[in-house]
Write an enzyme that holds these catalytic residues in place. Structure first.
Site, PDB file in Angstrom:
ATOM      1  N   ASP A  86      35.910  10.838  -9.398  1.00 21.64           N
ATOM      2  CA  ASP A  86      35.614  11.958  -8.699  1.00 21.64           C
ATOM      3  C   ASP A  86      36.257  13.028  -9.081  1.00 21.64           C
ATOM      4  O   ASP A  86      35.726  14.294  -9.533  1.00 21.64           O
ATOM      5  CB  ASP A  86      35.503  11.949  -7.261  1.00 21.64           C
ATOM      6  CG  ASP A  86      34.358  10.872  -6.785  1.00 21.64           C
ATOM      7  OD1 ASP A  86      33.661  10.452  -7.742  1.00 21.64           O
ATOM      8  OD2 ASP A  86      34.272  10.843  -5.425  1.00 21.64           O
TER       9      ASP A  86
ATOM     10  N   ASP B  59      34.974  16.299 -11.229  1.00 17.50           N
ATOM     11  CA  ASP B  59      35.209  17.895 -10.632  1.00 17.50           C
ATOM     12  C   ASP B  59      35.957  18.790 -11.738  1.00 17.50           C
ATOM     13  O   ASP B  59      35.493  19.973 -11.785  1.00 17.50           O
ATOM     14  CB  ASP B  59      36.127  17.952  -9.216  1.00 17.50           C
ATOM     15  CG  ASP B  59      35.425  17.240  -8.349  1.00 17.50           C
ATOM     16  OD1 ASP B  59      34.146  17.164  -8.423  1.00 17.50           O
ATOM     17  OD2 ASP B  59      35.793  16.781  -7.184  1.00 17.50           O
TER      18      ASP B  59
ATOM     19  N   GLU C 129       5.834  -2.018  -3.169  1.00 13.32           N
ATOM     20  CA  GLU C 129       6.990  -1.242  -3.182  1.00 13.32           C
ATOM     21  C   GLU C 129       7.433  -0.828  -1.739  1.00 13.32           C
ATOM     22  O   GLU C 129       6.446  -1.154  -0.891  1.00 13.32           O
ATOM     23  CB  GLU C 129       6.533   0.011  -3.918  1.00 13.32           C
ATOM     24  CG  GLU C 129       6.652  -0.031  -5.512  1.00 13.32           C
ATOM     25  CD  GLU C 129       6.008   1.067  -6.084  1.00 13.32           C
ATOM     26  OE1 GLU C 129       5.841   2.452  -5.232  1.00 13.32           O
ATOM     27  OE2 GLU C 129       5.515   1.143  -7.206  1.00 13.32           O
TER      28      GLU C 129
ATOM     29  N   LYS D  85       7.501   1.594   1.163  1.00 17.46           N
ATOM     30  CA  LYS D  85       6.983   2.828   1.557  1.00 17.46           C
ATOM     31  C   LYS D  85       7.925   3.812   2.168  1.00 17.46           C
ATOM     32  O   LYS D  85       8.495   3.554   3.518  1.00 17.46           O
ATOM     33  CB  LYS D  85       6.011   2.644   2.548  1.00 17.46           C
ATOM     34  CG  LYS D  85       5.144   3.984   2.843  1.00 17.46           C
ATOM     35  CD  LYS D  85       3.782   3.474   3.823  1.00 17.46           C
ATOM     36  CE  LYS D  85       2.861   4.685   3.916  1.00 17.46           C
ATOM     37  NZ  LYS D  85       3.642   5.808   4.232  1.00 17.46           N
TER      38      LYS D  85
ATOM     39  N   ASP E 258      10.021   6.537   4.125  1.00 11.10           N
ATOM     40  CA  ASP E 258       9.536   7.407   5.088  1.00 11.10           C
ATOM     41  C   ASP E 258      10.198   8.746   5.144  1.00 11.10           C
ATOM     42  O   ASP E 258      11.291   9.132   5.385  1.00 11.10           O
ATOM     43  CB  ASP E 258      10.046   6.773   6.525  1.00 11.10           C
ATOM     44  CG  ASP E 258       9.334   7.690   7.575  1.00 11.10           C
ATOM     45  OD1 ASP E 258       8.366   8.417   7.523  1.00 11.10           O
ATOM     46  OD2 ASP E 258       9.691   7.311   8.711  1.00 11.10           O
TER      47      ASP E 258
ATOM     48  N   ARG F 135       3.811  18.420  -0.397  1.00 10.76           N
ATOM     49  CA  ARG F 135       2.223  17.944  -0.522  1.00 10.76           C
ATOM     50  C   ARG F 135       1.331  19.202   0.217  1.00 10.76           C
ATOM     51  O   ARG F 135       0.195  19.296  -0.313  1.00 10.76           O
ATOM     52  CB  ARG F 135       2.113  16.972   0.417  1.00 10.76           C
ATOM     53  CG  ARG F 135       0.610  16.451   0.888  1.00 10.76           C
ATOM     54  CD  ARG F 135       0.549  15.707   2.110  1.00 10.76           C
ATOM     55  NE  ARG F 135       1.156  14.496   1.778  1.00 10.76           N
ATOM     56  CZ  ARG F 135       0.759  13.437   1.394  1.00 10.76           C
ATOM     57  NH1 ARG F 135      -0.178  13.125   1.203  1.00 10.76           N
ATOM     58  NH2 ARG F 135       1.442  12.322   1.469  1.00 10.76           N
TER      59      ARG F 135
ATOM     60  N   TYR G 174       8.077   7.498  -7.507  1.00 14.03           N
ATOM     61  CA  TYR G 174       7.305   5.986  -7.566  1.00 14.03           C
ATOM     62  C   TYR G 174       5.929   6.382  -8.193  1.00 14.03           C
ATOM     63  O   TYR G 174       4.881   5.651  -8.244  1.00 14.03           O
ATOM     64  CB  TYR G 174       6.873   5.619  -6.264  1.00 14.03           C
ATOM     65  CG  TYR G 174       6.632   6.663  -5.301  1.00 14.03           C
ATOM     66  CD1 TYR G 174       5.116   7.045  -4.915  1.00 14.03           C
ATOM     67  CD2 TYR G 174       7.519   6.794  -4.058  1.00 14.03           C
ATOM     68  CE1 TYR G 174       4.803   8.010  -4.249  1.00 14.03           C
ATOM     69  CE2 TYR G 174       7.120   7.595  -3.160  1.00 14.03           C
ATOM     70  CZ  TYR G 174       5.842   8.348  -3.218  1.00 14.03           C
ATOM     71  OH  TYR G 174       5.427   9.193  -2.054  1.00 14.03           O
TER      72      TYR G 174
ATOM     73  N   LYS H 132       1.785  -1.226   7.132  1.00 11.94           N
ATOM     74  CA  LYS H 132       2.688  -0.199   7.946  1.00 11.94           C
ATOM     75  C   LYS H 132       3.552  -1.580   9.019  1.00 11.94           C
ATOM     76  O   LYS H 132       2.614  -2.384   9.532  1.00 11.94           O
ATOM     77  CB  LYS H 132       2.031   0.555   8.746  1.00 11.94           C
ATOM     78  CG  LYS H 132       1.511   1.584   8.263  1.00 11.94           C
ATOM     79  CD  LYS H 132       2.585   2.730   7.794  1.00 11.94           C
ATOM     80  CE  LYS H 132       1.829   3.921   7.867  1.00 11.94           C
ATOM     81  NZ  LYS H 132       1.936   4.841   9.153  1.00 11.94           N
TER      82      LYS H 132
ATOM     83  N   CYS I 183       7.791  24.394  39.767  1.00 14.56           N
ATOM     84  CA  CYS I 183       8.051  24.552  38.375  1.00 14.56           C
ATOM     85  C   CYS I 183       9.568  24.596  38.288  1.00 14.56           C
ATOM     86  O   CYS I 183      10.350  25.116  38.975  1.00 14.56           O
ATOM     87  CB  CYS I 183       7.771  25.948  37.850  1.00 14.56           C
ATOM     88  SG  CYS I 183       8.382  26.352  36.038  1.00 14.56           S
TER      89      CYS I 183
ATOM     90  N   CYS J 166      10.986  28.327  37.245  1.00 11.98           N
ATOM     91  CA  CYS J 166      10.761  29.469  37.994  1.00 11.98           C
ATOM     92  C   CYS J 166      10.298  29.166  39.736  1.00 11.98           C
ATOM     93  O   CYS J 166      10.022  29.851  40.310  1.00 11.98           O
ATOM     94  CB  CYS J 166       9.756  30.285  37.482  1.00 11.98           C
ATOM     95  SG  CYS J 166       8.112  29.659  37.486  1.00 11.98           S
TER      96      CYS J 166
ATOM     97  N   CYS K 225       2.196  25.305  35.351  1.00 17.92           N
ATOM     98  CA  CYS K 225       2.822  26.420  36.309  1.00 17.92           C
ATOM     99  C   CYS K 225       2.195  27.572  35.926  1.00 17.92           C
ATOM    100  O   CYS K 225       1.906  28.156  34.995  1.00 17.92           O
ATOM    101  CB  CYS K 225       4.207  26.616  35.648  1.00 17.92           C
ATOM    102  SG  CYS K 225       5.021  28.167  36.260  1.00 17.92           S
TER     103      CYS K 225
ATOM    104  N   CYS L  67       7.652  33.190  33.946  1.00 14.02           N
ATOM    105  CA  CYS L  67       8.534  32.083  33.991  1.00 14.02           C
ATOM    106  C   CYS L  67       8.921  31.919  32.204  1.00 14.02           C
ATOM    107  O   CYS L  67       8.272  32.080  31.357  1.00 14.02           O
ATOM    108  CB  CYS L  67       7.344  30.932  34.188  1.00 14.02           C
ATOM    109  SG  CYS L  67       8.015  29.171  33.712  1.00 14.02           S
TER     110      CYS L  67
HETATM  111  S1  IVH Z   1       1.882   6.166  -4.089  1.00  9.50           S
HETATM  112  C1  IVH Z   1      -2.511   8.268  -4.273  1.00  9.50           C
HETATM  113  N1  IVH Z   1       3.992   4.643  -3.223  1.00  9.50           N
HETATM  114  O1  IVH Z   1       3.112   7.566   1.601  1.00  9.50           O
HETATM  115  C2  IVH Z   1      -1.321   8.011  -3.529  1.00  9.50           C
HETATM  116  N2  IVH Z   1       3.352   6.726  -1.794  1.00  9.50           N
HETATM  117  O2  IVH Z   1       1.091   7.558   3.734  1.00  9.50           O
HETATM  118  C3  IVH Z   1      -0.129   7.633  -3.956  1.00  9.50           C
HETATM  119  N3  IVH Z   1       4.664   7.001   0.177  1.00  9.50           N
HETATM  120  O3  IVH Z   1       0.923   9.869   0.018  1.00  9.50           O
HETATM  121  C4  IVH Z   1       0.902   7.228  -3.222  1.00  9.50           C
HETATM  122  N4  IVH Z   1       6.477   5.478  -0.286  1.00  9.50           N
HETATM  123  O4  IVH Z   1       3.842  10.368   0.314  1.00  9.50           O
HETATM  124  C5  IVH Z   1       3.243   5.614  -2.929  1.00  9.50           C
HETATM  125  N5  IVH Z   1       6.075   3.728  -2.759  1.00  9.50           N
HETATM  126  C6  IVH Z   1       4.983   4.657  -2.386  1.00  9.50           C
HETATM  127  C7  IVH Z   1       5.368   5.361  -1.288  1.00  9.50           C
HETATM  128  C8  IVH Z   1       4.408   6.393  -0.935  1.00  9.50           C
HETATM  129  C9  IVH Z   1       6.010   6.471   0.467  1.00  9.50           C
HETATM  130  C10 IVH Z   1       4.000   8.210   0.788  1.00  9.50           C
HETATM  131  C11 IVH Z   1       3.426   8.904  -0.112  1.00  9.50           C
HETATM  132  C12 IVH Z   1       1.852   8.799   0.257  1.00  9.50           C
HETATM  133  C13 IVH Z   1       2.019   8.443   1.959  1.00  9.50           C
HETATM  134  C14 IVH Z   1       0.714   7.847   2.252  1.00  9.50           C
END
Ligand code: IVH
Length: 666
Positions: free
Chosen positions: A31, A35, A109, A111, A113, A132, A220, A311, A405, A408, A423, A429
């Protein structure tokens, strides 16, 4: 070596070290050495400003401050994904895909968050990053995205001349915990979860603060299809070679799967292992690997048929209820909140959970000191979903809903047929006053520049304002006397207030925060009545007779206009010079669009989408969002998705381009 060459060499070297450190996780220098190189480059850039480059590694620390983000129309709409929560639905999806595209294999893959982002590269350099937004258009947050170290500013090796890469910006747990700890120390409100924090961070106007937060990005999805390779998995690998942080097979973040058994194994593995990841995921995305097969499968209106998300079930934990307190919203609505013994749930510490209303408390049969189950759904605030009855202490008393409330002390009311308590002391309030003013100044309403929620709260606490109308009586001297205000910020704020006097009537009406009068209803009313005077004269029956205005809204409006305090406030706002009128739109009784259901898609040359939509309404048409057999016309601009087009063609619905539309309405 001349300075220009040295600068170029340092930039190349630092880009490479960045990549090794943030993406490959294989640094080759310490590092300290990094730097030193960075400092040398900074110094040279200061000395020779003529060699400025916005993609220089020194730009990662941010520094530019933007006033507001520009809106950018996505070249390809940003779609969402279909969801499944159980094996049967997943098996159905796989079955459908295998039937329609028998040769297809799958890719699984994580997903992520986080916050979806689309980043455009031209000639190997990052040029733009857009959120988006509503899927059609988003905010240009390039300055903020540039500060994320794992997002390459410059690509390795030959890259296509122009392409977009999409992914998710996440805040790793470690950075999230660090940030919240610091906020706790400073007495600031903590962020609810890493996704919220990432999203809030990306909206900051000062990119140096963004740089300090430690965001990360996983990418992705590359557009257009096939620009790097003919399958998704090869595309991801190729994107990795260009320098992007993509899911790696070696981390098991991505895998090619032949069929349902392998897909299931991937999901089951991550359902357990996700708890050890350094960031949040909320499921697994399953995609068809081959682009040709993806095209055969196509899209529905909202999402691709070639991908779905599995999910994970919301996690549950149990913890002790410490006490219930009650929040007062801007409309006076009372929300009971369970304060809990802090418990670790799905990556964050939970201390509070919503209890919604009195009925919910009764339904749960909540007793003081109960051991409760909490669950994180899609919402930010977790919910209390049940009670461990066998852990209830003997003699525990049921939680009694408050009668007055908490802010108030006014007696609460609950109207027949409604679940919420209110309220009724709207004008006295404090949280209601602040909430109303915060709503009034918000972006969708009066969009008052230079003023935020904290400012409102401060002004209310200091007694400078008690109502919306008081905003327009604020003076320079009053504000400058407050701590933290400088000449510039006061002038900006006053200018913002002044500029808001040009905001159209419908937004003023929305800004008043009358219950059930959202932006769309406000627009309808404003267009129908044309002025506040006309609206004020309308009685319950007249209001109810307006298209799309039902009894509930009509009642709220009459109640609102029956209050003297409200009438007084309106008079003061009119006096201040706010817009209280707009053109009445008389819908024609005949013409090509009367009664037509129109879908507008893409971008247009001679109108913005909003202009086009209001033109359609003016001419008696109705805007609808998705194509169905009931659609009369599709008006197609630049960049309309191929799936929409195919759908319209399949249903035999006329697709008009901009010129054809103009001819039609002439
Ligand atoms: S592919 C045409 N791959 O989840 C849609 N999306 O709930 C292409 N997301 O809109 C999306 N991980 O914002 C894709 N490995 C992944 C993802 C992913 C998270 C998000 C993305 C999507 C949303 C849908």
């Amino acid at each position: 070596m001349n300075p220009q060459e040295r600068i170029a060499d340092l930039r190349t070297a630092l880009h490479e070290h960045n990549h090794r450190y943030y993406i490959l996780d294989q640094p080759t220098i310490s590092d300290f050495e990094f730097d030193q190189l960075l400092k040398e480059l900074e110094q040279l850039e200061r000395q020779f400003p003529e060699f400025y480059d916005e993609n220089s590694p020194t730009m990662r620390v941010g520094g530019s401050v933007v006033k507001s983000f520009n809106t950018v129309v996505h070249q390809y709409p940003m779609l969402s994904l279909g969801n499944t929560y159980n094996w049967e639905e997943l098996a159905d999806w796989i079955g459908r895909v295998e039937k329609l595209a028998p040769e297809s294999t799958f890719v699984c893959e994580l997903k992520y968050d986080g916050v979806a982002i689309g980043i455009r590269y031209e000639h190997g350099k990052l040029v733009q990053a857009v959120t988006r937004g509503d899927g059609t258009q988003g905010d240009d947050i390039t300055t903020n995205v540039r500060t994320i170290r794992s997002v390459p500013l410059q690509l390795n090796g030959p890259a296509p001349e122009s392409f977009e890469i999409r992914g998710e910006i996440v805040l790793p747990h470690a950075a999230f915990e660090r940030l919240n700890a610091a906020r706790r120390d400073e007495g600031q409100a903590e962020f609810a979860n890493p996704r919220n924090c990432a999203s809030g961070t990306l909206k900051l106007q000062d990119s140096s603060v963004v740089a300090s937060r430690g965001l990360d990005a996983y990418l992705y999805f590359v557009l257009p299809d096939g620009i790097l390779a003919d399958t998704h998995s090869k595309t991801i690998e190729a994107a990795g070679d260009l320098g992007f942080k993509v899911p790696r097979k070696s981390d098991k973040y991505i895998a090619e799967c032949a069929g349902i058994e392998e897909i299931k194994a991937f999901i089951e593995y991550w359902d357990v292992e996700r708890h050890h990841l350094p960031f949040d995921i909320d499921g697994i995305v399953i995609k068809v690997n081959d682009y040709k097969a993806q095209q055969d499968l196509g899209f529905t209106a909202k999402s691709p048929r070639w991908a779905t998300a599995f999910k994970f079930k919301a996690e549950q934990v149990s913890t002790r209820l410490e006490h219930v307190n009650y929040q007062v919203g801007r409309t006076g609505a009372i929300t009971p909140v369970a304060n809990l013994k802090p418990v670790w749930l799905g990556g964050t510490t939970v201390k509070r959970a919503s209890l919604h209303n009195q009925d919910q408390i009764a339904l749960l049969d909540l007793h003081e000191g109960d051991e409760v189950f909490v669950e994180k759904g899609g919402e930010i605030i977790p919910k209390v979903v049940g009670i461990k009855l066998d852990a209830r202490a003997e003699g525990a008393v049921p939680v009694a809903f408050i009668s007055h409330c908490p802010e108030c002390q006014t007696e609460l009311v609950r109207k027949e047929g409604e679940a919420q308590h209110y309220c009724p002391n709207a004008s006295g309030c404090t949280p209601q006053i602040s909430g109303r003013i915060q709503h009034f100044i918000s972006r969708k309403a009066m969009d008052i520049m230079g003023m935020g929620s904290e400012t409102v709260q401060l002004f209310v606490e200091k007694g400078l304002i008690h109502s919306i109308a008081d905003l327009y009586d604020l003076t320079y001297d009053q504000i400058i006397a407050l701590e933290g205000f400088k000449e510039k910020s006061v002038t900006n704020l006053l200018e913002g207030l002044n500029a808001s006097k040009q905001i159209p009537f419908d937004r003023v009406l929305f800004g008043l925060g009358i219950r059930h009068v959202g932006a769309t209803v406000a627009k309808k009313l404003a267009r129908h009545f044309g002025s506040m005077t006309e609206l004020l004269q309308a009685d319950f029956e007249t209001l109810k007779a307006v298209d799309d205005i039902g009894e509930v809204i009509a009642l709220q409006l009459t109640e609102y206009f029956n209050e003297d305090a409200n009438l007084e406030e309106l008079a003061r706002l009119q006096q201040a010079g706010l817009q209280f009128e707009m053109e009445v739109i008389n819908t024609p009784s005949e013409g090509p669009l009367v009664g037509a259901k129109v879908v507008v898609s893409g971008v247009f040359e001679s109108f913005s989408r909003d202009e086009l939509k209001s033109l359609i309404e003016t001419l008696g048409g109705q805007n609808v969002s998705s194509i169905s057999s009931k659609t009369t016309y599709v008006v197609a601009g630049e960049g309309m998705g191929p799936s929409k087009k195919a759908k319209a063609e399949k249903l035999g619905i006329p697709v008009l381009n901009e010129e054809e539309f103009k001819t039609l309405i002439q």
